[in-house]
Design an enzyme around this catalytic site. Structure first.
Site, PDB file in Angstrom:
ATOM      1  N   ARG A  63       0.833  -1.211   0.000  1.00 17.83           N
ATOM      2  CA  ARG A  63       0.000   0.000   0.000  1.00 17.83           C
ATOM      3  C   ARG A  63       0.870   1.265   0.000  1.00 17.83           C
ATOM      4  NH1 ARG A  63      -1.948   0.678   6.276  1.00 17.83           N
ATOM      5  NH2 ARG A  63      -0.396  -0.708   7.161  1.00 17.83           N
ATOM      6  N   SER A 122      -4.616   4.753   6.022  1.00 14.35           N
ATOM      7  CA  SER A 122      -4.469   3.324   5.713  1.00 14.35           C
ATOM      8  C   SER A 122      -4.078   3.095   4.264  1.00 14.35           C
ATOM      9  CB  SER A 122      -5.782   2.588   5.996  1.00 14.35           C
ATOM     10  OG  SER A 122      -6.096   2.653   7.367  1.00 14.35           O
ATOM     11  N   GLU A 126     -18.990   4.565   0.459  1.00 10.34           N
ATOM     12  CA  GLU A 126     -18.258   4.036  -0.692  1.00 10.34           C
ATOM     13  C   GLU A 126     -19.089   4.049  -1.970  1.00 10.34           C
ATOM     14  OE1 GLU A 126     -18.559   2.467   2.242  1.00 10.34           O
ATOM     15  OE2 GLU A 126     -16.543   2.615   3.101  1.00 10.34           O
ATOM     16  N   PHE A 133     -14.458  -3.041   0.711  1.00 10.79           N
ATOM     17  CA  PHE A 133     -15.385  -1.928   0.457  1.00 10.79           C
ATOM     18  C   PHE A 133     -15.212  -1.357  -0.950  1.00 10.79           C
ATOM     19  CE2 PHE A 133     -14.037  -1.430   5.088  1.00 10.79           C
ATOM     20  CZ  PHE A 133     -14.905  -2.418   5.496  1.00 10.79           C
ATOM     21  N   HIS A 168      -5.495  -3.724   1.770  1.00 12.68           N
ATOM     22  CA  HIS A 168      -5.922  -4.664   2.807  1.00 12.68           C
ATOM     23  C   HIS A 168      -6.673  -5.855   2.214  1.00 12.68           C
ATOM     24  CE1 HIS A 168      -4.731  -1.200   5.089  1.00 12.68           C
ATOM     25  NE2 HIS A 168      -5.059  -1.719   6.251  1.00 12.68           N
ATOM     26  N   ASP A 194      -8.199  -7.658  12.090  1.00 15.52           N
ATOM     27  CA  ASP A 194      -9.590  -7.210  11.930  1.00 15.52           C
ATOM     28  C   ASP A 194     -10.541  -8.354  11.586  1.00 15.52           C
ATOM     29  OD1 ASP A 194      -9.179  -4.603  12.620  1.00 15.52           O
ATOM     30  OD2 ASP A 194      -9.188  -3.805  10.578  1.00 15.52           O
ATOM     31  N   ARG A 220      -1.821  -4.878   3.169  1.00 12.68           N
ATOM     32  CA  ARG A 220      -1.460  -4.152   4.379  1.00 12.68           C
ATOM     33  C   ARG A 220      -0.083  -4.503   4.952  1.00 12.68           C
ATOM     34  NH1 ARG A 220      -3.021  -5.537  10.315  1.00 12.68           N
ATOM     35  NH2 ARG A 220      -2.390  -3.640  11.376  1.00 12.68           N
TER      36      ARG A 220
END
Lengths: 315, 281
Positions: free
Chosen positions: A13, A40, A61, A86, A112, A120, A170
């Site tokens: 990322r 992020s 989104e 998302f 991610h 998560d 990530r």
């Protein structure tokens, strides 16, 4: 034997963030949209350098995808940033109608992705996104393997007219491809040549494939390792040529085996050169919380798993 | 003649086009199309500044997005009658190999269309995006959009409405076709929208209400007023109170003709109420 060296672990990322930031300088039509995940997605640098071209849309989104589609009308090149979950499943219909069917030049940038999102857990660990995106007519799907390649791919997709899904991750992972590479959409990267088994990999699993090839070498097996960073359009010639040479194929990806790279390779080979194939992928399951490497181990997405599958084929 | 008397023959011909398009393929959505005929006619004939040589990028011209894409018959008729493509092409509506798909799309390259719509609730976001690009390009033209009232039940609208109000998208004029009807019945029974004006006001929009959205004078005045409200830091919405099926008596005041075509007999009845003015296609 391959000569790839890990120049230091870094997240893909961050490659996206660096690529986007440089792109902002080079191409004034590039705009960026983010749904409350600027940090992020590593989009802070772009936001700081080009505040007039950065759009914070909040946790919305669907609206972000529609705005991105609209912004192409008048020549902008929108890069949307949020987590892969998302970026795809949550907004599939918006992407389908307003972007893909409408032929809009939107770059869907998704961080991610996969299990390595980690702690998560399954609500955020999408393992179906490649399948969803590659099903959309006209959509280009890219999952680069490291920081350098993600940075290069981020810049390359701005020059490609049409919707693109760019998938990255990530965790900090080995950075081993060339620093100043040019990313060619739809072009496979042969990392290591070999005659016994072809390993086709994407994303975080490319480094694992190289590690597997080393282990196989020690057992006298010459593996060919090919990075298929562009899942769609797939470099079918590279796949067929390699399969003709080895007649044994392992695919490796951080994705469900339904709908992923493995299926794209299998379809290609079924048509052109039917070949025995093993799949390193999640087995139609959701993920769970844990550290990235723990999850890759538990779900069999690592070098060891690739070695086992290769040996099974050659067995 | 007044402006409205000048436009009436156009409106009447568009009504005929709508009826004939849906009748020919025994499908499509005449009710909402007829309800918005006056709006489309005023917008395209009098209000919007656009180049008849269609440019998908829409730079330096006003642009329009139809969010409730199912009322494509009125959109296609008005585009054709304004010269975007030959009116004869209305014969191809919903047929195989046509540019006039059931719902509007850019996919077949029909002049006048800049986004696909049909799956509801997406047009507001798209309009906001296009409006933002106009700002970046220092293009002072306006983005217009049309949405069904029932369509406001889609959640994406409220993300978009929140965004446009908060970010002050003031080169956008969204119109809500408030006919109180949707497929399953009256909106107040299916999913009441209650006070649409208050909702938009609460989201920091400027609101204009047009009491009779099928009255050409009122539509014209509403759109002129809306245009005057642009550039003042807030988005504008025009709530257009219309009658679904307007101009064809048996289609009015009911949801029955939302997505149903008339048979031969009812077609003739509807056409008799709207005599030919500009020549059938």
């Amino acid at each position: 034997m391959n000569t790839f060296t890990n120049t230091g672990n870094i997240d893909t990322r961050s490659g996206f963030g660096a690529g986007l930031s440089e792109l902002g300088d080079k191409n004034k039509n590039v705009v960026a949209l983010c749904a409350d995940l600027t940090g992020s997605l590593k989009m802070n640098d772009f936001k700081k350098k080009f505040p007039e071209r950065f759009y914070q849309v909040g946790i919305a989104e669907a609206n972000m995808m529609g705005i991105a589609a609209g912004m192409t009308i008048g020549g902008k090149i929108p890069f949307t940033g949020t987590f892969a979950n998302f970026s795809t499943g949550r907004v599939y219909d918006q992407i389908r109608q307003s972007i893909a069917y409408s032929g809009k030049n939107v770059k869907l940038c998704a961080s991610h992705a996969g299990l390595t999102l980690g702690e998560d857990g399954a609500t955020h660990q999408i393992l179906e996104d490649i399948g969803m995106m590659k099903m959309l007519p006209g959509m280009t799907v890219i999952n680069p393997c490291d920081y350098n390649q993600t940075k290069a791919a981020t810049q390359a997709i701005a020059d490609h007219e049409g919707p693109v899904y760019l998938r990255f991750g990530r965790p900090k992972v080995p950075n081993f491809t060339a620093e100043d590479q040019k990313f060619e959409i739809g072009k496979a990267q042969i990392l290591q040549e070999g005659n016994d088994v072809s390993i086709f990999a994407i994303g975080h699993l490319v480094w694992e494939a190289l590690e597997a090839a080393k282990a196989l070498q020690e057992k006298g097996i010459q593996a060919e390792v090919i990075n298929l960073a562009t899942i769609k359009p797939l470099d079918e010639k590279a796949v067929i040529d390699s399969a003709k040479k080895t007649n044994a194929v392992v695919t490796a990806e951080e994705h469900n085996y339904y709908g992923g790279l493995g299926e794209s390779v299998a379809r290609t080979l079924a048509q052109h050169h039917p070949t025995r194939q093993e799949f390193v992928a999640t087995q139609d399951t959701f993920g769970e919380s844990g550290k990235p490497h723990e999850l890759l181990d538990k779900y069999g997405l690592n070098a060891d798993a690739i070695v086992v599958k290769a040996e099974k084929l050659l067995g | 003649m007044t402006e409205s008397q000048n436009l009436e023959p156009f409106v009447q011909q568009v009504r005929r086009d709508i009826l004939r398009q849906v009748h020919a393929v025994n499908s499509g959505h005449p009710g909402g199309s007829l309800g918005c005929t006056e709006f489309f006619s005023v917008l395209f004939k009098e209000v919007m500044q656009y180049d008849i040589n269609f440019k998908p990028d829409g730079e330096n011209e006003d642009i329009f997005f139809l969010s409730n894409g199912h009322i494509s018959p009125v959109y296609y008729s008005v585009l054709a009658r304004c010269g975007f493509f030959d009116v004869k092409e209305l014969n191809t509506f919903r047929k195989i190999n046509s540019r006039l798909q059931g719902h509007p799309t850019t996919h077949e390259g029909l002049p006048g269309i800049r986004i696909a719509s049909g799956s509801l609730g997406q047009g507001m976001s798209v309009s906001i995006g296009a409006a933002q690009t106009k700002k970046l390009n220092d293009d002072e033209h306006i983005v217009y959009s049309l949405h069904g009232d029932g369509e406001l039940q889609e959640g994406q609208n409220w993300e978009a409405i929140m965004y446009a109000g908060s970010k002050g998208i003031d080169n956008l004029i969204a119109t809500i076709d408030h006919n109180g009807q949707q497929i399953d019945g009256a909106t107040k029974e299916v999913m009441p929208l209650n006070n649409i004006k208050d909702k938009f006001t609460a989201f920091d929009w400027q609101v204009i209400e047009v009491n009779d959205g099928n009255d050409l004078d009122q539509v014209r005045n509403g759109l002129r007023k809306a245009r005057q409200l642009t550039g003042k830091g807030k988005p504008t919405v025009m709530i257009l109170n219309t009658v679904m099926g307007n101009g064809v008596d048996y289609m009015m005041h009911t949801h029955e003709w939302h997505g149903k075509a008339p048979d031969d007999e009812l077609l003739e009845k509807g056409l008799a109420q709207n005599p030919e003015t500009l020549g059938d296609y």
